[in-house]
Design a protein around this motif. Structure first.
Motif, short mmCIF file in Angstrom:
data_model
loop_
_atom_site.label_atom_id
_atom_site.label_comp_id
_atom_site.label_asym_id
_atom_site.label_seq_id
_atom_site.Cartn_x
_atom_site.Cartn_y
_atom_site.Cartn_z
N ASP A 5 27.65 -5.62 -11.58
CA ASP A 5 28.56 -5.75 -12.73
C ASP A 5 27.77 -6.12 -13.96
O ASP A 5 27.95 -5.57 -15.04
N GLU A 48 34.12 0.59 -8.48
CA GLU A 48 35.20 -0.41 -8.60
C GLU A 48 35.41 -0.82 -10.06
O GLU A 48 36.51 -1.15 -10.47
N GLN A 49 34.31 -0.79 -10.80
CA GLN A 49 34.42 -1.16 -12.21
C GLN A 49 34.85 -0.02 -13.11
O GLN A 49 34.86 -0.15 -14.33
N GLY A 50 35.09 1.12 -12.50
CA GLY A 50 35.61 2.23 -13.28
C GLY A 50 34.57 3.25 -13.71
O GLY A 50 34.90 4.22 -14.38
N HIS A 51 33.31 3.04 -13.33
CA HIS A 51 32.32 4.05 -13.71
C HIS A 51 32.49 5.28 -12.82
O HIS A 51 32.73 5.15 -11.63
N ARG A 52 32.38 6.47 -13.43
CA ARG A 52 32.69 7.68 -12.65
C ARG A 52 31.61 8.76 -12.70
O ARG A 52 31.70 9.75 -11.97
N PHE A 73 37.58 8.03 -4.65
CA PHE A 73 37.51 8.09 -6.13
C PHE A 73 37.41 9.56 -6.55
O PHE A 73 36.34 10.04 -6.89
N ASP A 75 38.09 11.29 -9.02
CA ASP A 75 37.69 11.72 -10.37
C ASP A 75 36.21 11.51 -10.65
O ASP A 75 35.76 11.63 -11.80
#
Ligand SMILES: *Cc1c(COP(=O)(O)O)cnc(C)c1O
Length: 222
Positions: A5, A48-52, A73, A75
């Motif tokens: 993080d 989990e932190q939204g990085h894709r 995930f 996307d």
């Protein structure tokens, strides 16, 4: 926050800072998190932190590691950042959403055929040999206009240009060269900058930075 993080937050802050200096918008810079050699467990905290957006350099490793993560995930966008052998073109087209290493006519042919077969057009960056180091791959600067024309004829979407400057010397002149080549050829995308130099690359126009070590720590086994 665990370590990953913190590292992601640090890299994002560095990107924002470089963008402020260059008067650019952070949303115009895509962070490709290069997860090669890292396990699914090491990748999960970023997801989990939204990085894709992630990068891998081997087709087979990506095929082994990503299907399960992608189920959770959907996307995720996977970028291929390493050299690609023509005989892996079908698998690369099936696995990746973007390819950063289109650099020679034989690969162009193989990718065009693979995309026709799959009914899927995968955007490709043309890798340019800015440092005249043929062993790294990359289209020679002088051959770029012709290679670009051939890529378009083959109906391969061109994402922009990519470079890997020579190690151990100041990369800025090479980034500036790639930026100029992109501009001269009417291309928006510039894939340049890694852990050691992505802020410089952003100041010189990078739209995609490929960052591994600064996000994940040292790669296992290196
Ligand atoms: C491994 C790799 C990166 C990331 O390198 P770091 O120094 O770990 O950030 C970027 N681009 C390519 C082509 C790579 O193979």
């Amino acid at each position: 926050m665990d370590t990953t993080d913190t590292l992601l937050a640090m890299v994002r802050a560095e990107i924002a800072k470089a963008c402020r200096i260059a008067r650019r918008k952070p949303e115009d810079v895509t962070l490709v998190a290069v997860s090669k050699k890292h396990s699914a467990a090491a990748i999960e905290p970023l997801l989990e932190q939204g990085h894709r957006v992630f990068g891998e350099n081997r087709v087979q490793e990506a095929q082994e590691k990503w299907p399960e993560l992608r189920e959770r995930f959907p996307d995720v966008r996977l970028h291929l950042v390493g050299q690609l052998q023509s005989n892996k073109a079908d698998d690369a087209v099936a696995t990746f959403d973007c390819i950063h290493s289109l650099d020679r006519p034989s690969l162009l042919k193989a990718l065009a055929k693979a995309m026709d077969k799959a009914g899927r057009r995968v955007p490709c960056f043309i890798q340019v040999d800015v440092g005249e180091e043929p062993q790294k791959g990359g289209c020679a600067v002088a051959d770029l206009p012709d290679f670009l024309a051939r890529t378009r004829e083959a109906d391969i979407p061109v994402a922009g240009l990519m470079c890997l400057p020579p190690a151990d010397i100041e990369p800025a002149p090479f980034f500036a060269l790639l930026d100029k080549l992109a501009r001269d050829n009417g291309l928006d995308g510039r894939s340049m900058g890694m852990s050691g130099d992505y802020p410089t690359a952003i100041m010189l126009g990078a739209t995609h930075v490929r960052v591994g070590t600064a996000l994940f720590g040292e790669r296992p086994g290196t």
